[in-house]
Write a protein that holds these residues in place. Structure first.
Motif, PDB file in Angstrom:
ATOM      1  N   ALA A 140     -18.812 -19.505 -10.736  1.00 21.90           N
ATOM      2  CA  ALA A 140     -19.702 -20.670 -10.790  1.00 21.90           C
ATOM      3  C   ALA A 140     -20.284 -20.965  -9.411  1.00 21.90           C
ATOM      4  O   ALA A 140     -21.483 -21.243  -9.265  1.00 21.90           O
ATOM      5  CB  ALA A 140     -18.943 -21.889 -11.314  1.00 21.90           C
ATOM      6  N   GLN A 141     -19.429 -20.875  -8.379  1.00 16.69           N
ATOM      7  CA  GLN A 141     -19.921 -21.109  -7.027  1.00 16.69           C
ATOM      8  C   GLN A 141     -20.906 -20.026  -6.596  1.00 16.69           C
ATOM      9  O   GLN A 141     -21.843 -20.296  -5.841  1.00 16.69           O
ATOM     10  CB  GLN A 141     -18.750 -21.182  -6.049  1.00 16.69           C
ATOM     11  CG  GLN A 141     -17.875 -22.406  -6.245  1.00 16.69           C
ATOM     12  CD  GLN A 141     -16.905 -22.590  -5.099  1.00 16.69           C
ATOM     13  OE1 GLN A 141     -17.322 -22.902  -3.987  1.00 16.69           O
ATOM     14  NE2 GLN A 141     -15.627 -22.396  -5.370  1.00 16.69           N
ATOM     15  N   SER A 142     -20.683 -18.811  -7.073  1.00 14.07           N
ATOM     16  CA  SER A 142     -21.608 -17.730  -6.752  1.00 14.07           C
ATOM     17  C   SER A 142     -23.015 -18.045  -7.245  1.00 14.07           C
ATOM     18  O   SER A 142     -24.007 -17.824  -6.531  1.00 14.07           O
ATOM     19  CB  SER A 142     -21.116 -16.420  -7.374  1.00 14.07           C
ATOM     20  OG  SER A 142     -22.047 -15.375  -7.165  1.00 14.07           O
ATOM     21  N   LEU A 143     -23.126 -18.595  -8.456  1.00 19.79           N
ATOM     22  CA  LEU A 143     -24.439 -18.967  -8.984  1.00 19.79           C
ATOM     23  C   LEU A 143     -25.083 -20.042  -8.126  1.00 19.79           C
ATOM     24  O   LEU A 143     -26.288 -20.010  -7.857  1.00 19.79           O
ATOM     25  CB  LEU A 143     -24.297 -19.457 -10.427  1.00 19.79           C
ATOM     26  CG  LEU A 143     -23.845 -18.419 -11.457  1.00 19.79           C
ATOM     27  CD1 LEU A 143     -23.610 -19.080 -12.808  1.00 19.79           C
ATOM     28  CD2 LEU A 143     -24.880 -17.308 -11.590  1.00 19.79           C
ATOM     29  N   LEU A 144     -24.274 -21.010  -7.674  1.00 21.86           N
ATOM     30  CA  LEU A 144     -24.815 -22.102  -6.869  1.00 21.86           C
ATOM     31  C   LEU A 144     -25.216 -21.622  -5.475  1.00 21.86           C
ATOM     32  O   LEU A 144     -26.232 -22.055  -4.920  1.00 21.86           O
ATOM     33  CB  LEU A 144     -23.775 -23.219  -6.740  1.00 21.86           C
ATOM     34  CG  LEU A 144     -23.409 -23.952  -8.030  1.00 21.86           C
ATOM     35  CD1 LEU A 144     -22.185 -24.835  -7.812  1.00 21.86           C
ATOM     36  CD2 LEU A 144     -24.591 -24.802  -8.518  1.00 21.86           C
ATOM     37  N   ILE A 145     -24.408 -20.735  -4.888  1.00 16.94           N
ATOM     38  CA  ILE A 145     -24.659 -20.292  -3.518  1.00 16.94           C
ATOM     39  C   ILE A 145     -25.742 -19.220  -3.470  1.00 16.94           C
ATOM     40  O   ILE A 145     -26.652 -19.267  -2.623  1.00 16.94           O
ATOM     41  CB  ILE A 145     -23.361 -19.747  -2.894  1.00 16.94           C
ATOM     42  CG1 ILE A 145     -22.333 -20.874  -2.727  1.00 16.94           C
ATOM     43  CG2 ILE A 145     -23.637 -19.110  -1.534  1.00 16.94           C
ATOM     44  CD1 ILE A 145     -20.967 -20.396  -2.283  1.00 16.94           C
ATOM     45  N   LEU A 146     -25.656 -18.242  -4.357  1.00 18.38           N
ATOM     46  CA  LEU A 146     -26.542 -17.088  -4.279  1.00 18.38           C
ATOM     47  C   LEU A 146     -27.773 -17.214  -5.164  1.00 18.38           C
ATOM     48  O   LEU A 146     -28.729 -16.454  -4.996  1.00 18.38           O
ATOM     49  CB  LEU A 146     -25.773 -15.817  -4.661  1.00 18.38           C
ATOM     50  CG  LEU A 146     -24.535 -15.502  -3.814  1.00 18.38           C
ATOM     51  CD1 LEU A 146     -23.828 -14.270  -4.353  1.00 18.38           C
ATOM     52  CD2 LEU A 146     -24.910 -15.308  -2.362  1.00 18.38           C
ATOM     53  N   GLY A 147     -27.755 -18.150  -6.105  1.00 20.26           N
ATOM     54  CA  GLY A 147     -28.888 -18.309  -7.003  1.00 20.26           C
ATOM     55  C   GLY A 147     -30.122 -18.809  -6.284  1.00 20.26           C
ATOM     56  O   GLY A 147     -30.041 -19.512  -5.272  1.00 20.26           O
ATOM     57  N   GLY A 148     -31.267 -18.456  -6.804  1.00 19.96           N
ATOM     58  CA  GLY A 148     -32.529 -18.887  -6.220  1.00 19.96           C
ATOM     59  C   GLY A 148     -33.024 -20.191  -6.823  1.00 19.96           C
ATOM     60  O   GLY A 148     -32.233 -21.084  -7.150  1.00 19.96           O
ATOM     61  N   GLU A 149     -34.332 -20.287  -6.991  1.00 17.71           N
ATOM     62  CA  GLU A 149     -34.910 -21.517  -7.535  1.00 17.71           C
ATOM     63  C   GLU A 149     -34.380 -21.816  -8.930  1.00 17.71           C
ATOM     64  O   GLU A 149     -34.287 -22.976  -9.324  1.00 17.71           O
ATOM     65  CB  GLU A 149     -36.432 -21.401  -7.558  1.00 17.71           C
ATOM     66  CG  GLU A 149     -37.077 -21.361  -6.174  1.00 17.71           C
ATOM     67  CD  GLU A 149     -38.586 -21.315  -6.264  1.00 17.71           C
ATOM     68  OE1 GLU A 149     -39.108 -21.289  -7.411  1.00 17.71           O
ATOM     69  OE2 GLU A 149     -39.250 -21.288  -5.199  1.00 17.71           O
ATOM     70  N   GLU A 150     -34.024 -20.773  -9.681  1.00 11.66           N
ATOM     71  CA  GLU A 150     -33.550 -20.991 -11.049  1.00 11.66           C
ATOM     72  C   GLU A 150     -32.241 -21.765 -11.074  1.00 11.66           C
ATOM     73  O   GLU A 150     -31.905 -22.400 -12.081  1.00 11.66           O
ATOM     74  CB  GLU A 150     -33.383 -19.648 -11.773  1.00 11.66           C
ATOM     75  CG  GLU A 150     -32.179 -18.818 -11.361  1.00 11.66           C
ATOM     76  CD  GLU A 150     -32.359 -18.058 -10.048  1.00 11.66           C
ATOM     77  OE1 GLU A 150     -31.425 -17.364  -9.643  1.00 11.66           O
ATOM     78  OE2 GLU A 150     -33.463 -18.179  -9.451  1.00 11.66           O
ATOM     79  N   ALA A 151     -31.468 -21.732  -9.979  1.00 15.33           N
ATOM     80  CA  ALA A 151     -30.207 -22.467  -9.924  1.00 15.33           C
ATOM     81  C   ALA A 151     -30.385 -23.880  -9.389  1.00 15.33           C
ATOM     82  O   ALA A 151     -29.429 -24.662  -9.404  1.00 15.33           O
ATOM     83  CB  ALA A 151     -29.207 -21.716  -9.040  1.00 15.33           C
ATOM     84  N   GLY A 152     -31.581 -24.235  -8.954  1.00 16.77           N
ATOM     85  CA  GLY A 152     -31.831 -25.557  -8.390  1.00 16.77           C
ATOM     86  C   GLY A 152     -31.475 -26.707  -9.320  1.00 16.77           C
ATOM     87  O   GLY A 152     -30.797 -27.665  -8.898  1.00 16.77           O
ATOM     88  N   PRO A 153     -31.911 -26.660 -10.602  1.00 14.62           N
ATOM     89  CA  PRO A 153     -31.558 -27.767 -11.506  1.00 14.62           C
ATOM     90  C   PRO A 153     -30.051 -27.933 -11.687  1.00 14.62           C
ATOM     91  O   PRO A 153     -29.562 -29.056 -11.810  1.00 14.62           O
ATOM     92  CB  PRO A 153     -32.236 -27.369 -12.822  1.00 14.62           C
ATOM     93  CG  PRO A 153     -33.378 -26.498 -12.403  1.00 14.62           C
ATOM     94  CD  PRO A 153     -32.868 -25.733 -11.222  1.00 14.62           C
ATOM     95  N   VAL A 154     -29.318 -26.820 -11.686  1.00 16.62           N
ATOM     96  CA  VAL A 154     -27.862 -26.913 -11.819  1.00 16.62           C
ATOM     97  C   VAL A 154     -27.270 -27.595 -10.583  1.00 16.62           C
ATOM     98  O   VAL A 154     -26.384 -28.448 -10.691  1.00 16.62           O
ATOM     99  CB  VAL A 154     -27.241 -25.519 -12.019  1.00 16.62           C
ATOM    100  CG1 VAL A 154     -25.724 -25.619 -12.120  1.00 16.62           C
ATOM    101  CG2 VAL A 154     -27.810 -24.862 -13.266  1.00 16.62           C
ATOM    102  N   ARG A 155     -27.757 -27.215  -9.408  1.00 18.42           N
ATOM    103  CA  ARG A 155     -27.280 -27.865  -8.180  1.00 18.42           C
ATOM    104  C   ARG A 155     -27.570 -29.365  -8.222  1.00 18.42           C
ATOM    105  O   ARG A 155     -26.731 -30.182  -7.827  1.00 18.42           O
ATOM    106  CB  ARG A 155     -27.953 -27.245  -6.954  1.00 18.42           C
ATOM    107  CG  ARG A 155     -27.584 -25.812  -6.673  1.00 18.42           C
ATOM    108  CD  ARG A 155     -28.090 -25.387  -5.293  1.00 18.42           C
ATOM    109  NE  ARG A 155     -28.140 -23.939  -5.174  1.00 18.42           N
ATOM    110  CZ  ARG A 155     -29.242 -23.208  -5.302  1.00 18.42           C
ATOM    111  NH1 ARG A 155     -30.403 -23.800  -5.536  1.00 18.42           N
ATOM    112  NH2 ARG A 155     -29.190 -21.899  -5.189  1.00 18.42           N
ATOM    113  N   ASP A 156     -28.765 -29.719  -8.670  1.00 17.66           N
ATOM    114  CA  ASP A 156     -29.140 -31.135  -8.699  1.00 17.66           C
ATOM    115  C   ASP A 156     -28.236 -31.936  -9.633  1.00 17.66           C
ATOM    116  O   ASP A 156     -27.753 -33.015  -9.283  1.00 17.66           O
ATOM    117  CB  ASP A 156     -30.598 -31.285  -9.138  1.00 17.66           C
ATOM    118  CG  ASP A 156     -31.577 -30.725  -8.103  1.00 17.66           C
ATOM    119  OD1 ASP A 156     -31.171 -30.568  -6.940  1.00 17.66           O
ATOM    120  OD2 ASP A 156     -32.731 -30.438  -8.485  1.00 17.66           O
TER     121      ASP A 156
END
Length: 494
Positions: free
Chosen positions: A334-350
């Motif tokens: 899960a942290q990998s998606l947040l750390i390494l993800g690009g713009e597509e992971a932005g909504p999840v971070r928010d």
């Protein structure tokens, strides 16, 4: 037998296991293929739970002055670890090279036989033990048990045929510790549309740099470490800054591959640490989980070797630590998606950032990355501490100040009689060769970590609560027998 246990690998998990076994009086030989410690420091700190574990063994003073912090993160989102109420904080900038040096000195002080330059090549198991073949002078060695603590590319795991399913790497990242670069303006996580840069100050003018470019999926396993120019080139492409003039202390590469063995034990062969699980090293959880694997295994394996407990006790090592490893892979992925993800992971971070504004959510994730949320299935009952690690209690015993952590430094079980109950102490007499029974003259339950009215607590050598009164459905003697084996036989009248 050349030893009761042969441990392959002299990293943190192998050295911790060697110390735990020697603390319990078990003879152990540690084999490592390298002729000396590498000096590399992949892990650079301790989670709160590892700090507690080291305190339970009296190891913290050996590290000297430790910088601690209440700040943590989950996938780059900040966490307040102080909300967990532990007597300890997480440790920052403790290099793995120091951790290995401290654990090796401790294990050797206790009598561990650590043999460097001896590479494991094969083993044969029979009904009485295992015969291990190694290069470097030890052609064949006999032991009752073999434990692979030899890292993500474990030769023991491969030789024993453990299944190691998981997800392949999607990104390769570089790691370098460098001296002589001015990175004071980059002490954070930087994300761009091309990748990720992380910079941390380690002290003494040394910085750790981690660089990950999107689209750099590994084509295969590296057989050698990358050269520093690869790191500097990637850093410049992502940031525009040139660090090529810095002095590299060491350079490595890693990925976001995630794998876990399906079983932690096969007969007389067991796995601990990265030999059992590999993942993105988010928040340093890998080394810390590896150390805690060995703390869970050590006292159980010692009891089986001594014959005070049945080999079935080793099944609880798999049951407990495989689940911990599964949850570890889930949270690091899960942290990998947040750390390494690009713009597509932005909504999840928010959205996750908004959720972390709720204290209960922050505490849940803080406990997850700190190792304080682990609850083992030790038996049914309503007492809230059952299966959890024992929070540190301040006690007065034998007219001196002590604590529950200090009382665990023998590596034995601990029965805390908080109500001065002679009947309870009598029921534990058959186990006093393995369990210390302590009736403190006073105790400070502190911050309501221990529910009011708690009369007694049975604590395993790894610091987890196995029985409590009132509130446990099982009888004290049943719990003692489950975790420490049958009561010893005594002569009539004793």
């Amino acid at each position: 037998m050349d030893a009761s246990v042969i441990v392959v690998g002299a990293g943190p998990s192998g050295l911790m296991l060697a110390g735990e076994l020697r603390l319990a009086g078990v003879d152990v030989v540690v084999l490592d293929r390298l002729s000396a410690r590498t000096g590399e420091s992949r892990g650079i700190g301790f989670t709160i739970r590892t700090m507690e574990v080291f305190d339970q063994r009296g190891l913290l003073p050996r590290f000297g002055e430790i910088q601690t912090s209440e700040a943590g993160h989950f996938g780059g989102l900040p966490l307040n670890l102080g909300s967990l109420g532990s007597a300890h904080k997480s440790a920052r900038t403790v290099p793995q090279s120091l951790t290995e040096a401290v654990l090796e000195a401790w294990a050797r002080d206790l009598g561990a036989d650590i043999r460097r330059g001896h590479e494991f090549t094969a083993y044969v198991e029979d009904s009485d033990g295992v015969t291990v073949t190694a290069t470097g002078g030890d052609t064949n060695l006999r032991a009752q048990y073999l434990v692979g603590c030899d890292g993500g590319r474990s030769a023991v795991r491969k030789a024993a045929g453990f299944d190691f399913p998981g997800t392949p790497a999607t990104t390769e990242l570089f790691l370098a510790d460098i001296r002589g670069a001015d990175l004071s303006d980059r002490m954070t996580i930087e994300r761009t549309d091309k990748g990720l840069v992380m910079v941390a100050q380690l002290g003494g003018g040394v910085h750790r740099v981690i660089v990950g470019e999107r689209g750099t999926k590994p084509t295969g396993r590296r057989t050698e470490s990358p050269v520093f120019s690869e790191v500097a080139d990637a850093f410049k492409r992502l940031t525009g800054s040139d660090i090529s003039g810095a002095e590299p202390l060491w350079v490595s590469a890693f990925s976001d591959a995630a794998h876990q063995v399906t079983e932690y034990r096969r007969g007389r062969v067991l796995l601990s640490g990265d030999a059992a699980h590999v993942h993105l090293p988010a928040g340093g959880q890998g080394m810390n989980t590896s150390i805690q694997d060995s703390v869970n295994l050590g006292w159980k394996l010692a009891a089986v070797v001594h014959g005070t407990a049945s080999p079935t006790l080793l099944d609880t090592y798999h049951d407990e630590r495989h689940e911990v490893g599964r949850r570890l892979l889930a949270n690091t992925r899960a942290q990998s998606l947040l750390i390494l993800g690009g713009e597509e992971a932005g909504p999840v971070r928010d959205i996750l950032g908004e959720l972390l504004d709720h204290p209960e959510v922050e505490r849940l994730l803080a406990a997850r990355v700190s190792g304080l949320d682990i609850r083992y299935q030790v038996g049914g009952g309503p007492h809230p501490l059952l299966g959890l690690r024992m929070p540190q209690l301040r006690l007065i015993h034998d007219n001196r100040n002590t604590s529950s952590s200090e009382l665990l430094r023998t590596g034995r079980g601990l029965l805390l009689d908080l109500a001065d109950n002679a009947v309870l102490r009598g029921r534990a007499q058959g186990w006093t060769d393995r369990v210390d029974v302590v009736t403190p003259s006073s105790q400070d339950l502190g911050d309501h970590h221990v529910p009011p009215g708690t009369a007694a607590l049975l604590i395993r050598p790894d610091g987890h609560v196995a029985w409590a009164a009132p509130g446990a459905h099982s009888d004290l003697q049943m719990a003692l027998a489950r975790w420490f084996g049958p009561a010893r036989r005594t002569r009539k009248g004793q």
